[in-house]
Design an enzyme around this catalytic site. Structure first.
Site, PDB file in Angstrom:
ATOM      1  N   MET A 191       0.823  -1.204   0.000  1.00  0.00           N
ATOM      2  CA  MET A 191       0.000   0.000   0.000  1.00  0.00           C
ATOM      3  C   MET A 191       0.855   1.251   0.000  1.00  0.00           C
ATOM      4  SD  MET A 191      -1.697   0.383   3.819  1.00  0.00           S
ATOM      5  CE  MET A 191      -2.712   1.685   3.199  1.00  0.00           C
ATOM      6  N   CYS A 192       0.198   2.353  -0.286  1.00  0.00           N
ATOM      7  CA  CYS A 192       0.804   3.684  -0.280  1.00  0.00           C
ATOM      8  C   CYS A 192       1.958   3.737  -1.278  1.00  0.00           C
ATOM      9  CB  CYS A 192       1.225   4.053   1.141  1.00  0.00           C
ATOM     10  SG  CYS A 192       1.646   5.789   1.378  1.00  0.00           S
ATOM     11  N   ALA A 193       3.197   3.913  -0.804  1.00  0.00           N
ATOM     12  CA  ALA A 193       4.356   3.974  -1.698  1.00  0.00           C
ATOM     13  C   ALA A 193       4.916   2.592  -2.019  1.00  0.00           C
ATOM     14  CB  ALA A 193       5.460   4.823  -1.063  1.00  0.00           C
ATOM     15  N   SER A 230      -3.457  -0.792  -1.876  1.00  0.00           N
ATOM     16  CA  SER A 230      -4.307   0.241  -1.283  1.00  0.00           C
ATOM     17  C   SER A 230      -3.591   1.585  -1.350  1.00  0.00           C
ATOM     18  CB  SER A 230      -4.659  -0.137   0.159  1.00  0.00           C
ATOM     19  OG  SER A 230      -5.637   0.724   0.690  1.00  0.00           O
TER      20      SER A 230
END
Length: 188
Positions: free
Chosen positions: A100-102, A153
């Site tokens: 998720m994210c980065a 995500s």
């Protein structure tokens, strides 16, 4: 019962990793905190984390491996040759992986996002989409690519949705914790 590993690297986004560990343990899913290089990890917001173990070949025995984001942590995950080898081996064996994210930058470097639908932190998608053949970005909160067994995500605020999505993919009903943790209230 499924078994999950969440990989923590220095500079990780604490809420993204710890939310997954917390939700899965509440659901009685075996979930290990695994340090990339050491059991002691310093998060992006100076929260010291103590992991259960360090990355090793036993990652191949987990039903899912999860990579939380945080720019520094995601870069360390991306640059780990050992983790790359293990994640590629997991993918070839048809095992689930999540980021998720980065952290999808790591999956992209490992070649796991080719022809995959994914999501990640806004503003970072163009690098992956332009460098990864067939990668398709989605703005959904959580994206499950069943064909490639990849779950992704967006960022810190989507950490609970990510954790619930992981449970669902593994065949664990998150409904009791959605109610107990007031997720259902939040979604109204």
């Amino acid at each position: 019962m499924p078994k999950v590993a969440v990989i923590f690297a220095d500079g990780c986004e604490e809420i993204e990793g710890l939310s997954v560990v917390d939700v899965l343990r509440r659901l009685q899913v075996s979930c290990d905190m695994v340090g990339l290089d050491d059991i002691h990890v310093m998060g992006a917001h100076d929260i010291a984390l103590t992991c259960d173990k360090v990355v090793g070949d036993d990652l191949l025995t987990y039903d899912m491996v999860v990579l939380p984001g945080g720019s520094g942590g995601a870069q360390r995950l991306r640059d780990s040759a050992q983790l790359q080898h293990l994640m590629q081996t997991r993918s070839e064996a048809g095992q689930w992986n999540a980021a998720m994210c980065a952290a999808p930058i790591a999956l992209a470097r490992y070649g796991l996002l080719t022809d995959t639908t994914f999501t990640m932190y806004p503003g970072m998608k163009d690098d992956i989409a332009s460098e990864t053949p067939g990668a398709r970005f989605s703005e959904d909160m959580v994206v499950v690519d069943q064909d490639h067994k990849i779950l992704t995500s967006r960022g810190p605020a989507t950490a609970l949705a990510f954790a619930f999505g992981i449970a669902e993919v593994l065949g664990v009903d998150p409904a009791p914790q959605k109610e107990a943790m007031l997720w259902n209230y939040l979604m109204k």
